[in-house]
Design a protein around this motif. Structure first.
Motif, PDB file in Angstrom:
ATOM      1  N   GLY A   1       0.833  -1.207   0.015  1.00 12.66           N
ATOM      2  CA  GLY A   1       0.178  -0.068  -0.066  1.00 12.66           C
ATOM      3  C   GLY A   1       0.901   1.292   0.086  1.00 12.66           C
ATOM      4  O   GLY A   1       0.511   2.191  -0.863  1.00 12.66           O
ATOM      5  N   ALA A   2       1.889   1.319   0.835  1.00 15.94           N
ATOM      6  CA  ALA A   2       2.865   2.501   0.866  1.00 15.94           C
ATOM      7  C   ALA A   2       3.874   2.695  -0.006  1.00 15.94           C
ATOM      8  O   ALA A   2       4.158   3.593  -0.468  1.00 15.94           O
ATOM      9  N   LEU A   3       4.382   1.495  -0.281  1.00 20.96           N
ATOM     10  CA  LEU A   3       5.683   1.577  -1.418  1.00 20.96           C
ATOM     11  C   LEU A   3       5.579   2.351  -2.661  1.00 20.96           C
ATOM     12  O   LEU A   3       6.397   3.358  -2.695  1.00 20.96           O
ATOM     13  N   PRO A   4       4.440   2.134  -3.260  1.00 23.82           N
ATOM     14  CA  PRO A   4       4.399   2.849  -4.639  1.00 23.82           C
ATOM     15  C   PRO A   4       4.246   4.555  -4.386  1.00 23.82           C
ATOM     16  O   PRO A   4       4.820   5.404  -4.905  1.00 23.82           O
ATOM     17  N   THR A   5       3.665   5.005  -3.228  1.00 23.18           N
ATOM     18  CA  THR A   5       3.486   6.217  -2.847  1.00 23.18           C
ATOM     19  C   THR A   5       4.952   6.829  -2.318  1.00 23.18           C
ATOM     20  O   THR A   5       5.126   7.966  -2.814  1.00 23.18           O
ATOM     21  N   ASN A   6       5.440   5.950  -1.515  1.00 21.34           N
ATOM     22  CA  ASN A   6       6.902   6.525  -1.253  1.00 21.34           C
ATOM     23  C   ASN A   6       7.747   6.668  -2.526  1.00 21.34           C
ATOM     24  O   ASN A   6       8.664   7.508  -2.544  1.00 21.34           O
ATOM     25  N   GLN A   7       7.750   5.592  -3.354  1.00 20.86           N
ATOM     26  CA  GLN A   7       8.845   5.700  -4.338  1.00 20.86           C
ATOM     27  C   GLN A   7       8.609   6.994  -5.419  1.00 20.86           C
ATOM     28  O   GLN A   7       9.262   7.539  -5.784  1.00 20.86           O
ATOM     29  N   GLN A   8       7.066   7.303  -5.422  1.00 20.40           N
ATOM     30  CA  GLN A   8       6.622   8.232  -6.282  1.00 20.40           C
ATOM     31  C   GLN A   8       7.236   9.575  -5.750  1.00 20.40           C
ATOM     32  O   GLN A   8       7.651  10.516  -6.212  1.00 20.40           O
ATOM     33  N   PHE A   9       7.088   9.678  -4.286  1.00 20.60           N
ATOM     34  CA  PHE A   9       7.405  10.778  -3.543  1.00 20.60           C
ATOM     35  C   PHE A   9       8.741  10.946  -3.717  1.00 20.60           C
ATOM     36  O   PHE A   9       9.183  12.208  -3.895  1.00 20.60           O
ATOM     37  N   LYS A  10       9.565  10.089  -3.650  1.00 16.19           N
ATOM     38  CA  LYS A  10      11.215   9.959  -3.752  1.00 16.19           C
ATOM     39  C   LYS A  10      11.398  10.558  -4.950  1.00 16.19           C
ATOM     40  O   LYS A  10      12.459  11.429  -5.099  1.00 16.19           O
ATOM     41  N   LYS A  11      10.947   9.949  -6.033  1.00 16.91           N
ATOM     42  CA  LYS A  11      11.269  10.456  -7.355  1.00 16.91           C
ATOM     43  C   LYS A  11      11.039  12.012  -7.692  1.00 16.91           C
ATOM     44  O   LYS A  11      11.879  12.577  -8.051  1.00 16.91           O
ATOM     45  N   HIS A  12       9.877  12.604  -7.014  1.00 20.04           N
ATOM     46  CA  HIS A  12       9.574  13.895  -6.886  1.00 20.04           C
ATOM     47  C   HIS A  12      10.769  14.732  -6.139  1.00 20.04           C
ATOM     48  O   HIS A  12      11.036  15.793  -6.693  1.00 20.04           O
ATOM     49  N   LEU A  13      10.990  14.447  -5.047  1.00 21.64           N
ATOM     50  CA  LEU A  13      12.098  15.017  -4.260  1.00 21.64           C
ATOM     51  C   LEU A  13      13.431  15.120  -4.943  1.00 21.64           C
ATOM     52  O   LEU A  13      14.031  16.179  -5.118  1.00 21.64           O
ATOM     53  N   ASP A  14      13.631  13.883  -5.554  1.00 19.76           N
ATOM     54  CA  ASP A  14      14.808  13.837  -6.335  1.00 19.76           C
ATOM     55  C   ASP A  14      14.988  14.888  -7.454  1.00 19.76           C
ATOM     56  O   ASP A  14      15.743  15.706  -7.860  1.00 19.76           O
ATOM     57  N   SER A  15      13.937  15.002  -8.303  1.00 15.29           N
ATOM     58  CA  SER A  15      13.782  15.856  -9.411  1.00 15.29           C
ATOM     59  C   SER A  15      13.731  17.307  -9.034  1.00 15.29           C
ATOM     60  O   SER A  15      14.237  18.076  -9.572  1.00 15.29           O
ATOM     61  N   ALA A  16      13.267  17.718  -7.651  1.00 17.69           N
ATOM     62  CA  ALA A  16      12.934  18.888  -7.268  1.00 17.69           C
ATOM     63  C   ALA A  16      14.567  19.390  -6.539  1.00 17.69           C
ATOM     64  O   ALA A  16      14.335  20.534  -6.087  1.00 17.69           O
TER      65      ALA A  16
ATOM     66  N   ASN B   1      17.267  17.002  -0.571  1.00 20.54           N
ATOM     67  CA  ASN B   1      17.797  15.870  -0.117  1.00 20.54           C
ATOM     68  C   ASN B   1      16.864  14.898   0.793  1.00 20.54           C
ATOM     69  O   ASN B   1      16.209  15.613   1.536  1.00 20.54           O
ATOM     70  N   VAL B   2      17.132  13.650   0.692  1.00 22.30           N
ATOM     71  CA  VAL B   2      16.348  12.878   1.574  1.00 22.30           C
ATOM     72  C   VAL B   2      17.188  11.574   1.601  1.00 22.30           C
ATOM     73  O   VAL B   2      17.742  11.189   1.078  1.00 22.30           O
ATOM     74  N   THR B   3      16.797  11.092   3.027  1.00 19.44           N
ATOM     75  CA  THR B   3      17.235   9.772   3.244  1.00 19.44           C
ATOM     76  C   THR B   3      16.323   8.894   3.184  1.00 19.44           C
ATOM     77  O   THR B   3      15.324   8.855   3.730  1.00 19.44           O
ATOM     78  N   TYR B   4      16.547   7.840   1.981  1.00 25.52           N
ATOM     79  CA  TYR B   4      15.242   6.901   1.824  1.00 25.52           C
ATOM     80  C   TYR B   4      15.953   5.605   1.865  1.00 25.52           C
ATOM     81  O   TYR B   4      16.845   5.347   1.335  1.00 25.52           O
ATOM     82  N   THR B   5      15.171   4.517   2.319  1.00 29.87           N
ATOM     83  CA  THR B   5      15.465   3.308   2.586  1.00 29.87           C
ATOM     84  C   THR B   5      14.419   2.454   2.342  1.00 29.87           C
ATOM     85  O   THR B   5      13.084   2.852   2.867  1.00 29.87           O
ATOM     86  N   GLU B   6      14.617   1.277   1.615  1.00 32.56           N
ATOM     87  CA  GLU B   6      13.542   0.214   1.209  1.00 32.56           C
ATOM     88  C   GLU B   6      14.155  -0.930   2.077  1.00 32.56           C
ATOM     89  O   GLU B   6      15.253  -1.488   1.826  1.00 32.56           O
ATOM     90  N   VAL B   7      13.327  -1.416   2.849  1.00 28.91           N
ATOM     91  CA  VAL B   7      13.721  -2.586   3.691  1.00 28.91           C
ATOM     92  C   VAL B   7      13.043  -3.931   2.924  1.00 28.91           C
ATOM     93  O   VAL B   7      11.855  -3.972   2.989  1.00 28.91           O
ATOM     94  N   PRO B   8      14.000  -4.723   2.573  1.00 27.70           N
ATOM     95  CA  PRO B   8      13.731  -6.006   1.980  1.00 27.70           C
ATOM     96  C   PRO B   8      12.553  -6.827   2.683  1.00 27.70           C
ATOM     97  O   PRO B   8      12.949  -6.967   3.881  1.00 27.70           O
TER      98      PRO B   8
END
Length: 86
Positions: free
Chosen positions: A39-54, A57-64
């Protein structure tokens, strides 16, 4: 249930003042999500992509293989606290 998601094309309108200059105001922007949190993973990935393009700086972690559960929260709270209270 269905998770919350942001439409990629609507993110800039939802965060219109979030840009590279925001880095001066933000001490730490930290996002962590488990790869099994469907539920949350796609939203976080989209937001991270936006932060990068803007240029934000963000510390981003995906835990397998982790979902939205206490074990995930406990570990990530410890990781976050170490970064926050340097």
């Amino acid at each position: 249930g269905r998770g919350f998601s942001l439409a990629e094309d609507k993110i800039p309108a939802q965060f219109p003042t979030l840009d590279k200059s925001s880095n001066e105001k933000i001490k730490l922007l930290w996002i962590a999500c488990g790869t099994a949190d469907f539920g949350a993973l796609p939203t976080n990935q989209q937001f991270k992509k936006h932060l990068d393009s803007a240029g934000v700086n963000v510390t981003y972690t995906e835990v397998p293989d982790m979902g939205h559960n206490w074990q995930f929260w406990r570990q990530n709270l410890a990781d976050f606290a170490q970064l926050l209270f340097k």
